[in-house]
Design a protein around this motif. Sequence first.
Motif, PDB file in Angstrom:
ATOM      1  N   ARG A   1      45.136  50.955  36.403  1.00 36.74           N
ATOM      2  CA  ARG A   1      44.648  51.345  37.727  1.00 36.74           C
ATOM      3  C   ARG A   1      43.123  51.417  37.755  1.00 36.74           C
ATOM      4  O   ARG A   1      42.489  50.966  38.711  1.00 36.74           O
ATOM      5  CB  ARG A   1      45.255  52.696  38.107  1.00 36.74           C
ATOM      6  N   GLU A   2      42.527  51.966  36.700  1.00 37.08           N
ATOM      7  CA  GLU A   2      41.074  52.087  36.673  1.00 37.08           C
ATOM      8  C   GLU A   2      40.398  50.747  36.427  1.00 37.08           C
ATOM      9  O   GLU A   2      39.206  50.597  36.719  1.00 37.08           O
ATOM     10  CB  GLU A   2      40.661  53.081  35.577  1.00 37.08           C
ATOM     11  N   ASP A   3      41.125  49.781  35.885  1.00 36.97           N
ATOM     12  CA  ASP A   3      40.527  48.477  35.612  1.00 36.97           C
ATOM     13  C   ASP A   3      40.164  47.739  36.893  1.00 36.97           C
ATOM     14  O   ASP A   3      39.346  46.815  36.873  1.00 36.97           O
ATOM     15  CB  ASP A   3      41.493  47.643  34.763  1.00 36.97           C
ATOM     16  N   ARG A   4      40.761  48.130  37.993  1.00 37.95           N
ATOM     17  CA  ARG A   4      40.473  47.474  39.269  1.00 37.95           C
ATOM     18  C   ARG A   4      39.252  48.054  39.959  1.00 37.95           C
ATOM     19  O   ARG A   4      38.884  47.615  41.043  1.00 37.95           O
ATOM     20  CB  ARG A   4      41.694  47.586  40.188  1.00 37.95           C
ATOM     21  N   ARG A   5      38.632  49.052  39.359  1.00 37.06           N
ATOM     22  CA  ARG A   5      37.440  49.645  39.952  1.00 37.06           C
ATOM     23  C   ARG A   5      36.191  48.996  39.364  1.00 37.06           C
ATOM     24  O   ARG A   5      36.123  48.725  38.167  1.00 37.06           O
ATOM     25  CB  ARG A   5      37.403  51.149  39.685  1.00 37.06           C
ATOM     26  N   HIS A   6      35.211  48.764  40.211  1.00 38.58           N
ATOM     27  CA  HIS A   6      33.966  48.128  39.790  1.00 38.58           C
ATOM     28  C   HIS A   6      32.807  48.887  40.426  1.00 38.58           C
ATOM     29  O   HIS A   6      32.924  49.451  41.525  1.00 38.58           O
ATOM     30  CB  HIS A   6      33.925  46.651  40.215  1.00 38.58           C
ATOM     31  N   THR A   7      31.700  48.883  39.727  1.00 38.63           N
ATOM     32  CA  THR A   7      30.511  49.533  40.266  1.00 38.63           C
ATOM     33  C   THR A   7      29.935  48.718  41.415  1.00 38.63           C
ATOM     34  O   THR A   7      30.071  47.481  41.453  1.00 38.63           O
ATOM     35  CB  THR A   7      29.457  49.687  39.171  1.00 38.63           C
ATOM     36  N   ARG A   8      29.303  49.398  42.319  1.00 39.91           N
ATOM     37  CA  ARG A   8      28.731  48.752  43.504  1.00 39.91           C
ATOM     38  C   ARG A   8      27.279  48.408  43.218  1.00 39.91           C
ATOM     39  O   ARG A   8      26.424  49.279  43.138  1.00 39.91           O
ATOM     40  CB  ARG A   8      28.827  49.691  44.698  1.00 39.91           C
ATOM     41  N   ALA A   9      27.018  47.135  43.014  1.00 39.76           N
ATOM     42  CA  ALA A   9      25.668  46.662  42.726  1.00 39.76           C
ATOM     43  C   ALA A   9      24.977  46.310  44.037  1.00 39.76           C
ATOM     44  O   ALA A   9      24.933  45.146  44.458  1.00 39.76           O
ATOM     45  CB  ALA A   9      25.705  45.460  41.793  1.00 39.76           C
TER      46      ALA A   9
END
Length: 209
Positions: free
Chosen positions: A68-76
């Motif tokens: 589940r956390e692998d689908r989160r990405h930082t907002r650049a």
Amino acid sequence: EEMEQASEFLVVAATLLDMKVAGLLPQGELIDAESVALLEARDLLFARLLQYRAFKEVSAWFARSLEREDRRHTRAARLDEKFRRTVPELVWTLTPDDFAALAMLAFAPRAIPEVGLDHLHAPLVSIREQAAIVVTLLRSAGTLSFRELVAGVAQPGIVVARFLSILELYRHAALSFEQLEPLGELTLRWSADRWSDETLASLGADYDR
């Protein structure tokens, strides 16, 4: 997967049934030792099965959480304009002279720290000389406190030497002391009937070695 769950259920049910039967059996010497050992082994197996099941559930939870956390990405991206406008304006409160003073302080050469060695070369203090001073003061006053004996002395070495000289004089029965309470005032009295310079010359010989 259903077959695996059914097998685990049967093993747990069989183990619980064995434990229940063992609890209902009469306790005494008629119980076979081999049967008791078998029941203990099954209890251990049941405990290990429970631990295995707990670790399996925890590992599955970790796997789901990582997925589940692998689908989160930082907002650049830069900050939104509406938030950028809320930042207060930078107000300079320092003058160019203040910045120059800070620069001089930052680039000024720093003094190299040194370790003082003065305490390693402290002058030696003679026990015999301090004993002569103590004898002179006590013979003239009769009774003095240790605080009065070291009044005006600034060097710790002299204070220690006078205390050691008092111990030497007490060993030669030249004085007596009284202290009414621990860490209280130490009162000294001259008590020697006969005193000579030869006795004074032998004081502190143990400390001169």
